[in-house]
Scaffold this active site. Structure first.
Site, PDB file in Angstrom:
ATOM      1  NE  ARG A 167     -12.881   2.855  -1.775  1.00 18.66           N
ATOM      2  CZ  ARG A 167     -12.455   3.749  -1.960  1.00 18.66           C
ATOM      3  NH1 ARG A 167     -11.325   4.411  -2.649  1.00 18.66           N
ATOM      4  NH2 ARG A 167     -12.392   4.302  -0.195  1.00 18.66           N
ATOM      5  CG  ASP A 193      -1.668   1.370   1.310  1.00 14.89           C
ATOM      6  OD1 ASP A 193      -2.218   1.373   0.452  1.00 14.89           O
ATOM      7  OD2 ASP A 193      -1.802   1.696   2.535  1.00 14.89           O
ATOM      8  NE  ARG A 194       0.879   7.427  -2.685  1.00 16.23           N
ATOM      9  CZ  ARG A 194       0.131   8.534  -3.001  1.00 16.23           C
ATOM     10  NH1 ARG A 194       0.423   8.876  -4.229  1.00 16.23           N
ATOM     11  NH2 ARG A 194      -1.025   9.181  -1.998  1.00 16.23           N
ATOM     12  CG  ASP A 195      -1.253   7.691   0.536  1.00 13.73           C
ATOM     13  OD1 ASP A 195      -0.243   8.022   0.546  1.00 13.73           O
ATOM     14  OD2 ASP A 195      -3.147   7.793   0.246  1.00 13.73           O
ATOM     15  CE1 TYR A 241      -9.324  11.497   0.313  1.00 13.39           C
ATOM     16  CE2 TYR A 241      -9.425  12.832   2.451  1.00 13.39           C
ATOM     17  CZ  TYR A 241      -9.710  12.027   1.181  1.00 13.39           C
ATOM     18  OH  TYR A 241     -11.417  11.329   1.641  1.00 13.39           O
ATOM     19  CB  CYS A 273      -8.449   2.068  -7.218  1.00  8.60           C
ATOM     20  SG  CYS A 273     -10.852   2.063  -7.364  1.00  8.60           S
ATOM     21  CG  ASN A 318      -8.688   1.868  -2.187  1.00  9.35           C
ATOM     22  OD1 ASN A 318      -8.445   0.758  -3.489  1.00  9.35           O
ATOM     23  ND2 ASN A 318      -8.939   1.498  -0.809  1.00  9.35           N
ATOM     24  CD  GLN A 319      -4.320   7.747  -4.148  1.00  8.70           C
ATOM     25  OE1 GLN A 319      -4.236   8.593  -4.438  1.00  8.70           O
ATOM     26  NE2 GLN A 319      -2.841   6.237  -2.906  1.00  8.70           N
ATOM     27  CB  SER A 320     -10.650   7.868  -2.423  1.00  4.24           C
ATOM     28  OG  SER A 320     -10.604   8.389  -1.640  1.00  4.24           O
TER      29      SER A 320
END
Length: 185
Positions: free
Chosen positions: A114, A15-17, A26, A96, A58-60
């Site tokens: 997601r 996972d990134r963040d 964000y 995503c 996930n990049q909402s």
């Protein structure tokens, strides 16, 4: 001219963040990246141990209108270049951009990529010669671990701190398991 190496190798899905960089909400631009301690060293360790290393995130923020896909791709290119400058290779990235609670048309769905859905993992495994046995996920949320489980992979919950120390323990366990069960190679 040699063709691509199609040798099956295990993969580390990061996972990134919250794993590679701090989760500051964000994050869509390089000026907001705060690397996790020893992130490059951890990725380099995985590279040297023979793993493919992937980001799946996930990049909402895209669906919410905080940044665009173009801005996110530029950020990922920058991150990969920064890590490569320290000898750490990210083989590929999946993200995503969708979220059903977003505001940007075209991204307002609960997409199969997601997390906790395993779509990003499945896509990477379909496009790279990933050996399922020995592959794993590192995430900072239960949704990451649920995605790992849905893909049939072990998931490790990272609470922050020294990423290399965390990765070193996982790699050591994987090596120990491989020695105890040589047929799993």
């Amino acid at each position: 001219m040699a063709g691509p190496d199609l040798t099956l190798r295990p993969a580390a899905f990061l996972d990134r963040d919250g794993v590679v960089n701090h989760d500051d909400g964000y994050v869509g631009t390089s000026d907001r990246i705060r690397w996790m301690p020893n992130a490059a060293k951890a990725i380099r360790r995985l590279n040297q141990a023979g793993y493919f290393v992937f980001f799946f995130t996930n990049q909402s923020g895209i669906a919410r209108g905080y940044f665009t896909e173009s801005e996110l791709n530029a950020l990922h290119d920058w991150m990969r270049a920064e890590l490569l400058g320290q000898g750490a290779v990210i083989d590929d990235v999946r993200y995503c951009p969708h979220h059903p609670g977003g505001t940007v048309a075209g991204y307002l769905e609960d997409h199969h990529w997601r997390k906790p859905a395993p779509g990003m993992i499945h896509d990477l495994m379909a496009r790279w010669p990933v050996r399922h046995d020995g592959s794993f996920v590192i995430g900072d949320r239960t949704s990451d671990i649920e995605a790992a489980r849905a893909a049939g992979l072990p998931g490790f919950l990272f609470a922050g701190g020294d990423l290399d120390a965390f990765v070193a323990e996982i790699v050591k366990r994987a090596c120990d398991n491989s020695r105890q069960n040589p047929s799993s190679r």
